[in-house]
Design an enzyme around this catalytic site. Structure first.
Site, PDB file in Angstrom:
ATOM      1  N   GLU A  62     -91.929  43.188  49.870  1.00 12.63           N
ATOM      2  CA  GLU A  62     -90.734  42.770  48.983  1.00 12.63           C
ATOM      3  C   GLU A  62     -90.871  41.162  48.789  1.00 12.63           C
ATOM      4  O   GLU A  62     -89.918  40.365  48.395  1.00 12.63           O
ATOM      5  CB  GLU A  62     -89.553  43.026  49.514  1.00 12.63           C
ATOM      6  CG  GLU A  62     -88.958  42.249  50.797  1.00 12.63           C
ATOM      7  CD  GLU A  62     -89.730  42.815  52.169  1.00 12.63           C
ATOM      8  OE1 GLU A  62     -90.684  43.392  52.039  1.00 12.63           O
ATOM      9  OE2 GLU A  62     -89.006  42.725  53.315  1.00 12.63           O
ATOM     10  N   ASP A 115     -87.930  51.218  45.968  1.00 11.77           N
ATOM     11  CA  ASP A 115     -88.739  51.015  44.903  1.00 11.77           C
ATOM     12  C   ASP A 115     -88.041  50.847  43.612  1.00 11.77           C
ATOM     13  O   ASP A 115     -88.369  49.923  42.709  1.00 11.77           O
ATOM     14  CB  ASP A 115     -89.685  52.333  44.662  1.00 11.77           C
ATOM     15  CG  ASP A 115     -90.685  52.518  45.542  1.00 11.77           C
ATOM     16  OD1 ASP A 115     -90.834  51.525  46.346  1.00 11.77           O
ATOM     17  OD2 ASP A 115     -91.471  53.364  45.575  1.00 11.77           O
TER      18      ASP A 115
END
Lengths: 306, 109
Positions: free
Chosen positions: A220, A194
């Site tokens: 992502e 993260d």
């Protein structure tokens, strides 16, 4: 709370000002309807208004009609202060959109409790607007990064496609993927993953123009919408983004993690023929080629393919 | 007999004598013009103008409770509204006396 008084009699106006200030209101006074109307157009205008019925020029009733005719701006709670106590006038006033009235000579206790009732309505509306805005923010933004979420960036892309068609203007789209992100998650855990995502998004956001759109497509993967950009400009921006990510590792509590991204770009040659699905697919195809060609690079879909 | 109830008005103003004085001065300052407007409306027999002018005086006077000036101004306002101006001048004479007395009482605070 700010409160507007529109009253042409100086004695009544002064009396109102003094007692309202004593009750903690911030008073804005004026002496006719036109002035009141102008004050109510201002930013942060009072949401509570005490209007005298009889005023020179635009009277309280006409002003109320004008306020209720507005399509924008917050709700203004209108209390008519008048010595008219004729039933017909009260009906006329309420019909026009007056919320409450108080007849002169007024008693301050009565005014106080009636204003309190008005504040309840205003507070309720303020709460509703705040809640609506908070939900709107949540509904359109990615919880982790704060950029547009998938739905919102899709809407932006669709809008920009239509705008490009209308203005016969170029439109560039980038599909961005963080290289070896699974590897980062597996090695350092999802929390570090993260941190990496957030850091990369921050760097990307700085490098694009204020009128470009950036959103999270998936885990992502990100989409960047570049209005008015031809092949040449899109290439330049893509190169800039590649450098911004690869030139510096992401620093976490654990260690420095080297990062890079791959970019698939698409700039349709003929904006008249493009649609949303084909432009996403073209950028996606280009992204796969960038991955195949060794990552940390960008590939552009041949514009005639779209 | 007093034309206004000082104790009642003071109570309404939170027993603030200075505040009552301030309002009195504002009221008295505006009186000559307001009385002129009423007199003029009567002399040119314009009932609409009389209605408006008397209404305005009534509004200001009402800040001192339901006093004699308030009541008489209301009578003139009604005369203006209904349009029968026969009694207007007579009522105006009464109003003049009451205004004078109210001013004296307010000045004496």
């Amino acid at each position: 709370m700010r409160i507007l008084i529109a009253e042409d009699d100086p004695v009544s106006s002064r009396r109102l000002e003094t007692i309202l200030e004593k009750w903690g209101y911030e008073v804005v006074s004026c002496i006719n309807g036109m002035q009141a109307w102008e004050i109510l157009q201002e930013e942060k205008a009072p949401k509570l208004a005490i209007l005298d019925w009889m005023m020179p020029g635009m009277d309280g009733l006409e002003l109320c009609r004008k306020i209720r005719g507005r399509t924008n701006g917050p709700y203004i709670y209108i209390m008519m202060l008048t010595s008219k106590d004729d039933k017909d006038d009260i009906v006329k006033g309420m019909d026009t959109g007056v919320d409450d009235y108080i007849t002169k000579p007024f008693y301050s206790h009565e005014l106080k409790v009636r204003l309190r009732a008005g504040r309840r309505i205003i507070d309720l509306q303020t709460e509703l607007i705040e809640a609506r805005d908070a939900f709107e923010l949540k509904a359109t933004h990615d919880a982790l990064t704060g950029i547009w979420n998938r739905g919102a960036i899709f809407d932006i892309l669709k809008l920009e496609i239509e705008r490009s068609k209308r203005d016969k203007r170029d439109l560039g789209v980038l599909m961005i993927d963080i290289d070896h992100f699974k590897h980062i998650n597996d090695n350092y855990g999802h929390c570090v993953g993260d941190v990496v995502i957030c850091d990369i998004v921050k760097r990307l956001t700085i490098k694009i123009r204020p009128y470009d759109g950036i959103g999270r497509f998936g885990g992502e993967e990100f989409i960047v919408v570049l209005p008015g950009c031809n092949n040449h400009v899109v290439s330049g921006i893509a190169e800039r983004l590649l450098t911004a990510i690869s030139e510096m590792p992401v620093g976490t509590n654990e260690e420095m993690i080297p990062v890079s991204i791959s970019i698939g770009a698409c700039v349709p040659e003929n904006v008249g023929n493009i649609n949303f699905e084909s432009i996403i697919k073209a950028a996606d195809d280009a992204l796969y080629r960038a991955k195949d060609d060794g990552r940390n690079c960008f590939r552009m879909t041949d514009v005639t393919d779209v | 007999m007093a034309v206004f109830n000082k104790a009642e008005v003071l109570e309404e103003l939170g027993d603030d004598v200075e505040f009552l004085k301030e309002l009195s001065e504002l009221f008295i300052d505006g009186l000559p013009e307001q009385m002129d407007d009423i007199k003029k409306a009567i002399s040119i027999n314009d009932n609409v103008l009389l209605n408006k002018a008397a209404h305005k005086l009534k509004g200001g006077a009402g800040n001192f409770g339901k006093n004699a000036v308030y009541e008489t101004a209301f009578r003139l306002e009604t005369i203006g509204k209904e349009g029968n101006m026969d009694e207007a001048m007579e009522v105006y004479s009464v109003l003049e006396k009451e205004v004078e007395q109210l001013v004296n009482e307010l000045n004496a605070i």
